[in-house]
Design a protein around this motif. Sequence first.
Motif, PDB file in Angstrom:
ATOM      1  N   ALA A 173     -16.477  -4.047  36.419  1.00 47.33           N
ATOM      2  CA  ALA A 173     -17.139  -5.301  36.089  1.00 47.33           C
ATOM      3  C   ALA A 173     -16.255  -6.500  36.446  1.00 47.33           C
ATOM      4  O   ALA A 173     -15.030  -6.420  36.393  1.00 47.33           O
ATOM      5  CB  ALA A 173     -17.476  -5.325  34.600  1.00 47.33           C
ATOM      6  N   LEU A 220     -21.802  -6.903  36.032  1.00 47.92           N
ATOM      7  CA  LEU A 220     -21.535  -5.477  36.096  1.00 47.92           C
ATOM      8  C   LEU A 220     -21.587  -4.977  37.534  1.00 47.92           C
ATOM      9  O   LEU A 220     -22.165  -5.610  38.419  1.00 47.92           O
ATOM     10  CB  LEU A 220     -22.551  -4.717  35.240  1.00 47.92           C
ATOM     11  CG  LEU A 220     -22.559  -5.018  33.735  1.00 47.92           C
ATOM     12  CD1 LEU A 220     -23.692  -4.244  33.054  1.00 47.92           C
ATOM     13  CD2 LEU A 220     -21.219  -4.678  33.112  1.00 47.92           C
ATOM     14  N   GLN A 271     -24.529  -0.112  37.717  1.00 52.37           N
ATOM     15  CA  GLN A 271     -25.142  -0.390  36.423  1.00 52.37           C
ATOM     16  C   GLN A 271     -26.138  -1.546  36.490  1.00 52.37           C
ATOM     17  O   GLN A 271     -27.076  -1.615  35.695  1.00 52.37           O
ATOM     18  CB  GLN A 271     -24.067  -0.741  35.377  1.00 52.37           C
ATOM     19  CG  GLN A 271     -23.193   0.404  34.907  1.00 52.37           C
ATOM     20  CD  GLN A 271     -22.092   0.726  35.895  1.00 52.37           C
ATOM     21  OE1 GLN A 271     -21.506  -0.187  36.467  1.00 52.37           O
ATOM     22  NE2 GLN A 271     -21.826   2.009  36.111  1.00 52.37           N
TER      23      GLN A 271
END
Length: 234
Positions: free
Chosen positions: A81, A145, A149
Amino acid sequence: MILSDWLTLASSTAAMCAAIISFFTLFELFKQRKASYKPDLCILKRYFSVKVKGTSSDWYLAGSSREQQASIKLVNVGVGAAKNINANWTFNLNSLIEEINKLAQKAHRNFYIEKKDHFLSIEAHDKSNSMINAKMTDFQFEYLLASAQDPQGTTLNLPPSYSYLLPIYIGLHRELELNFNDIKIPSLELNLSYNDIGKNQYTSKHNVKCDFHMFSRNKDENEHLFELYLIEDS
């Protein structure tokens, strides 16, 4: 040297070699761990339809009838992330204003654009003046992210001054029936800075170009319609 000295030397050398090997092993593990949460931000191509009438314009995502703000799609193709994302847009605003005012004069249009402090002032004789924020070039996001994801990414708006001036610039070119090759659409530069979850900082620079591939004109309403796309210029 007696045998015991040789044995001591060999033992010390072996210990030193083992320590060196351990150091490089740990260093490689550290690099692999760091790479395992490294983000990598990039820009996806985006298509728009734009309607222009005088100094007014509306942006639409291609295939949609709902008005949208001019924007790009930012995605994280890394494995970790990105946090504390700062985005800064730059482009040659003064040059674009100068070109528009020259074209407006050639087309005998009754408006001109002037930069006043942090705003663009659109001066028109037949209606009240308009003001556009010329300093809204910085945007922030808390996190993004990885695409595994969050494949949709996030939307990053273009500077309001750019999305306002660009359709006027193209519309005046077509109103004067100038050659398509004479339309030099100014590009944008996007500077990004962000952190990973290990608080390591990254920076990247992206050149975003704008090009169009379809143009039409409604002469009865003096309205121009064109389709363009925003893409990273690698």
